[in-house]
Design a protein around this motif. Structure first.
Motif, PDB file in Angstrom:
ATOM      1  N   HIS A   1      42.502 -27.819  27.997  1.00 43.28           N
ATOM      2  CA  HIS A   1      42.007 -26.597  27.349  1.00 43.28           C
ATOM      3  C   HIS A   1      41.949 -26.693  25.834  1.00 43.28           C
ATOM      4  O   HIS A   1      41.191 -25.986  25.184  1.00 43.28           O
ATOM      5  CB  HIS A   1      42.883 -25.400  27.752  1.00 43.28           C
ATOM      6  CG  HIS A   1      42.822 -25.073  29.203  1.00 43.28           C
ATOM      7  ND1 HIS A   1      43.917 -24.647  29.934  1.00 43.28           N
ATOM      8  CD2 HIS A   1      41.792 -25.147  30.086  1.00 43.28           C
ATOM      9  CE1 HIS A   1      43.559 -24.459  31.192  1.00 43.28           C
ATOM     10  NE2 HIS A   1      42.286 -24.758  31.312  1.00 43.28           N
ATOM     11  N   LEU A   2      42.787 -27.583  25.268  1.00 43.00           N
ATOM     12  CA  LEU A   2      42.935 -27.645  23.810  1.00 43.00           C
ATOM     13  C   LEU A   2      42.379 -28.943  23.265  1.00 43.00           C
ATOM     14  O   LEU A   2      42.607 -30.010  23.840  1.00 43.00           O
ATOM     15  CB  LEU A   2      44.429 -27.605  23.453  1.00 43.00           C
ATOM     16  CG  LEU A   2      45.127 -26.261  23.505  1.00 43.00           C
ATOM     17  CD1 LEU A   2      46.643 -26.460  23.506  1.00 43.00           C
ATOM     18  CD2 LEU A   2      44.708 -25.441  22.288  1.00 43.00           C
ATOM     19  N   ALA A   3      41.687 -28.860  22.129  1.00 42.50           N
ATOM     20  CA  ALA A   3      41.170 -30.088  21.517  1.00 42.50           C
ATOM     21  C   ALA A   3      41.346 -30.048  20.010  1.00 42.50           C
ATOM     22  O   ALA A   3      41.347 -28.979  19.392  1.00 42.50           O
ATOM     23  CB  ALA A   3      39.699 -30.281  21.855  1.00 42.50           C
ATOM     24  N   VAL A   4      41.480 -31.242  19.438  1.00 42.07           N
ATOM     25  CA  VAL A   4      41.473 -31.407  17.987  1.00 42.07           C
ATOM     26  C   VAL A   4      40.331 -32.357  17.647  1.00 42.07           C
ATOM     27  O   VAL A   4      40.197 -33.418  18.265  1.00 42.07           O
ATOM     28  CB  VAL A   4      42.810 -32.003  17.492  1.00 42.07           C
ATOM     29  CG1 VAL A   4      42.719 -32.358  16.011  1.00 42.07           C
ATOM     30  CG2 VAL A   4      43.949 -31.024  17.730  1.00 42.07           C
ATOM     31  N   ILE A   5      39.474 -31.945  16.732  1.00 40.49           N
ATOM     32  CA  ILE A   5      38.479 -32.870  16.184  1.00 40.49           C
ATOM     33  C   ILE A   5      38.983 -33.271  14.816  1.00 40.49           C
ATOM     34  O   ILE A   5      39.198 -32.432  13.938  1.00 40.49           O
ATOM     35  CB  ILE A   5      37.082 -32.225  16.070  1.00 40.49           C
ATOM     36  CG1 ILE A   5      36.581 -31.779  17.444  1.00 40.49           C
ATOM     37  CG2 ILE A   5      36.096 -33.219  15.445  1.00 40.49           C
ATOM     38  CD1 ILE A   5      35.204 -31.111  17.412  1.00 40.49           C
ATOM     39  N   GLY A   6      39.221 -34.543  14.641  1.00 37.74           N
ATOM     40  CA  GLY A   6      39.787 -34.983  13.370  1.00 37.74           C
ATOM     41  C   GLY A   6      39.307 -36.370  13.086  1.00 37.74           C
ATOM     42  O   GLY A   6      38.346 -36.859  13.646  1.00 37.74           O
ATOM     43  N   GLY A   7      39.999 -36.990  12.198  1.00 40.71           N
ATOM     44  CA  GLY A   7      39.686 -38.366  11.899  1.00 40.71           C
ATOM     45  C   GLY A   7      40.913 -38.937  11.280  1.00 40.71           C
ATOM     46  O   GLY A   7      42.002 -38.849  11.849  1.00 40.71           O
ATOM     47  N   THR A   8      40.689 -39.429  10.097  1.00 39.12           N
ATOM     48  CA  THR A   8      41.689 -40.053   9.260  1.00 39.12           C
ATOM     49  C   THR A   8      43.109 -39.551   9.481  1.00 39.12           C
ATOM     50  O   THR A   8      43.456 -38.425   9.121  1.00 39.12           O
ATOM     51  CB  THR A   8      41.310 -39.808   7.786  1.00 39.12           C
ATOM     52  OG1 THR A   8      39.897 -39.662   7.690  1.00 39.12           O
ATOM     53  CG2 THR A   8      41.769 -40.953   6.924  1.00 39.12           C
ATOM     54  N   GLY A   9      43.942 -40.426  10.076  1.00 42.47           N
ATOM     55  CA  GLY A   9      45.371 -40.134  10.101  1.00 42.47           C
ATOM     56  C   GLY A   9      45.818 -39.126  11.132  1.00 42.47           C
ATOM     57  O   GLY A   9      47.004 -38.849  11.230  1.00 42.47           O
ATOM     58  N   LEU A  10      44.902 -38.609  11.911  1.00 42.81           N
ATOM     59  CA  LEU A  10      45.314 -37.542  12.819  1.00 42.81           C
ATOM     60  C   LEU A  10      45.411 -37.972  14.279  1.00 42.81           C
ATOM     61  O   LEU A  10      45.688 -37.166  15.141  1.00 42.81           O
ATOM     62  CB  LEU A  10      44.367 -36.349  12.687  1.00 42.81           C
ATOM     63  CG  LEU A  10      44.659 -35.478  11.478  1.00 42.81           C
ATOM     64  CD1 LEU A  10      43.611 -34.391  11.325  1.00 42.81           C
ATOM     65  CD2 LEU A  10      46.041 -34.842  11.570  1.00 42.81           C
TER      66      LEU A  10
END
Ligand code: ADE
Length: 281
Positions: free
Chosen positions: A11-20
């Motif tokens: 159900h949960l998402a994180v869109i990130g990049g660098t270092g995450l």
């Protein structure tokens, strides 16, 4: 190697990049490579488990930071997340500051966007016979913003400065702004500037998802004539503050994990907001 399937909805998402990608206490349990009618997402979707709750992580610019902002397959990213069950997205972005009081390494929870992309990125799911319209007056999710606000305030003692609201200018890039543009954005009331809020936020709305961006200032953009922005400056501040960034995102996820099966994280309030026009699975 991690399995490329996961048998529960995420159900949960994180869109990130660098270092995450790696946050303490989050264990990778799968790496999914879904394809969508809009192509493949920027990177494999890592499923991380925290306190028994699965969270999807997607690196917006690819695993090797190989995608420029205008090359990010935003429709595939949102559609892929939606297809594995995602209802709530926390999106992270490095930004330039357009305000003296927003200093490099400060965090901002934007509540508004001004679109300065050039209409060259594929920006909608509504085409080819799929007709729909969405309200976008408030492009972010206020209930998620409140959670981020609370977590940021609790980290004040660790030197975290968080601005509770702000208008993000989303420009096309990849070149940074001219000084005249930077000053114009200030006169428009812009607080911060990036190249990633759109079309991501708009596509999330079309997909009836709850979406909130967390921004971290990496520079003062070029209106502030002390030191003009370049990539080295962005990376320097990103590195210097990556611990706080990870801790803040980690704290937000802790909170959202506890709310995993609530109407809030399931984004019940966005259901039907796009007339269910797009079929994602
Ligand atoms: N991302 C980080 N800093 C930026 C800036 N000054 N302009 C646009 N995007 C950015």
């Amino acid at each position: 190697a991690l399995p490329n399937h996961f048998d529960r909805p995420v159900h949960l998402a994180v869109i990130g990049g660098t270092g995450l990608g790696k946050i303490d206490g989050y264990v990778p349990v799968a790496a999914l490579t879904p394809t969508t009618p809009w192509g493949a997402p920027s990177s494999p979707i890592m499923i991380l488990e925290h306190a028994g709750v699965p969270i999807a992580f997607l690196a917006r610019h690819g695993l090797h930071h190989q995608l420029a902002p205008h090359e990010v397959p935003a429709r595939a990213n949102i559609a892929a997340l939606r297809s594995i069950g995602v209802r709530t997205i926390i999106a992270f972005s490095a930004v330039g500051s357009l305000r003296e009081e927003i200093k490099p390494m400060d965090f901002v929870i934007p509540d508004q966007i001004i679109d300065r992309t050039k209409g060259i990125r594929p920006f909608t799911f509504f085409e080819g016979g799929v007709v729909g319209h969405v309200g976008f007056a408030d492009p972010f999710d206020a209930s998620l913003a409140a959670v981020v606000q609370k977590c940021g305030a609790a980290m004040r003692g660790d030197g975290v400065v968080l601005h509770a609201t702000g208008t993000v200018i989303c420009m096309e890039g990849p070149a940074f702004s001219t000084r005249a543009e930077s000053n114009m954005y200030r006169s428009w009331g812009g607080s911060i500037i990036n190249m990633s809020a759109l079309p991501e936020a708009k596509l999330a709305r079309e997909a009836e998802l709850a979406y909130q961006m967390i921004c971290m200032a990496t520079d003062y953009d070029c209106w502030h004539t002390t030191d003009d922005v370049d990539v080295a400056m962005v990376m320097k501040y990103m590195d210097a503050n990556s611990k706080n960034a990870k801790n803040l995102v980690g704290a937000v996820l802790d909170e959202l994990c506890k709310l995993e099966n609530t109407d809030m994280v399931l984004a019940k309030h966005w259901e039907g907001s796009a007339q269910g026009a797009v079929k994602f699975m």
